[in-house]
Design an enzyme around this catalytic site. Structure first.
Site, mmCIF file in Angstrom:
data_model
loop_
_atom_site.group_PDB
_atom_site.id
_atom_site.type_symbol
_atom_site.label_atom_id
_atom_site.label_comp_id
_atom_site.label_asym_id
_atom_site.label_seq_id
_atom_site.Cartn_x
_atom_site.Cartn_y
_atom_site.Cartn_z
ATOM 1 N NE ARG A 61 -2.333 1.917 3.351
ATOM 2 C CZ ARG A 61 -2.154 1.370 4.564
ATOM 3 N NH1 ARG A 61 -2.561 0.144 4.809
ATOM 4 N NH2 ARG A 61 -1.555 2.048 5.526
ATOM 5 C CE1 TYR A 113 -16.300 9.780 -16.560
ATOM 6 C CE2 TYR A 113 -15.870 9.850 -14.206
ATOM 7 C CZ TYR A 113 -16.181 9.133 -15.340
ATOM 8 O OH TYR A 113 -16.349 7.790 -15.257
ATOM 9 C CG ASP A 187 -9.974 14.888 -15.277
ATOM 10 O OD1 ASP A 187 -9.192 14.283 -16.056
ATOM 11 O OD2 ASP A 187 -11.030 14.384 -14.845
ATOM 12 C CE LYS A 212 -12.671 6.606 -18.695
ATOM 13 N NZ LYS A 212 -12.995 7.850 -18.005
#
Ligand SMILES: *Cc1c(COP(=O)(O)O)cnc(C)c1O
Length: 257
Positions: A61, A113, A187, A212
């Site tokens: 992690r 988005y 973004d 994407k």
């Protein structure tokens, strides 16, 4: 639109983009068997010789060798110093918003988005994080929408879904002239660092859904943040990890958060 009025985005493509994409962070000499393709580290935990005495990684992690390769590579593509990767683009969004406290305010685009929009309006709002949506293509509007509580300005360009182009450089300058500590987030999922590098246009944080165009194969869900400022990076890394990163373990993050 006349060329002179067209918002500046990254017009100069980095001639070394391809070389960086296949080499940065990927030096075979870092692996014991000199792997030319970075190996995938599947372990959760790394051997320690004693408490905190390890070869660079302790628990996945906090980071692992494979993630480190990707983060270094993405940071270089964006001309940034630091990168953190996440399980999704929305997970990266969540980490950024957790920089805020109840009562803080986000100024964001009115065409964003859907997941980001719903995260702000349905989830962050429950923690009393306030937000104002505006048409970011009208940069004359921005200054009067910045409140004393504004901590984040959130932009996409081109916007999703309407594909409006926002002048990232102009808005970053306007915002930082009002208060330097307002964090400007872009973004950049749609443009990728191939076409647009927001840190070079004045942004503080670049956010990606790697799911994407960055992945390009529709077979990975992942997100990333790229930043230059090391203090901001430390705060985001602390949020991601809920623990001091190994190299920063003596710093009191509680104060910074
Ligand atoms: C898909 C997308 C996200 C969210 O990313 P996930 O990886 O699906 O969590 C954020 N911003 C934009 C512009 C996107 O297209």
């Amino acid at each position: 639109m006349a060329d002179s009025n067209y918002p500046k985005c990254q017009k100069k493509i980095d001639p070394h983009f391809g070389t960086k994409a296949i080499h940065v962070g990927q030096n075979p000499d870092q692996w014991s068997f000199k792997d030319v393709v970075p190996p995938i580290s599947l372990t959760t935990t790394y051997k320690q010789y004693g408490p905190n005495d390890h070869a660079g990684f302790e628990y996945s992690r906090c980071g692992n060798p494979t993630r480190k390769v990707l983060q270094n590579c993405i940071a270089s593509l964006d001309a940034g110093k630091h990168c953190l990767t996440f399980a999704s683009g929305l997970a990266a969004t969540t980490a950024v918003v957790q920089l805020l406290q109840a009562g803080d305010h986000i100024l964001c685009g009115d065409d964003m988005y859907g997941g980001t929009n719903r995260y702000f309006s349905k989830i962050a709002s429950k923690f009393n994080v306030k937000f104002t949506m505006t048409d970011m293509t009208n940069d004359k509007n921005i200054a009067k929408l910045i409140l004393p509580e504004t901590k984040l300005v959130w932009m996409e360009s081109p916007t999703n879904p309407c594909m409006r182009v926002v002048d990232l450089e102009s808005i970053s300058t306007i915002v930082h002239n009002i208060r330097k500590d307002i964090i400007v987030v872009v973004d950049n999922t749609f443009q990728t660092p191939y076409f647009q590098r927001p840190l070079e246009l004045g942004a503080d944080v670049v956010l990606y859904s790697l799911s994407k165009y960055m992945n390009g194969h529709s077979d990975v869900i992942m997100g990333a943040l790229v930043v230059n400022d090391t203090e901001l990076f430390d705060r985001l890394a602390y949020i991601q990890n809920c623990k001091y990163l190994h190299s920063y373990k003596l710093i009191r993050f509680d104060i910074m958060l």
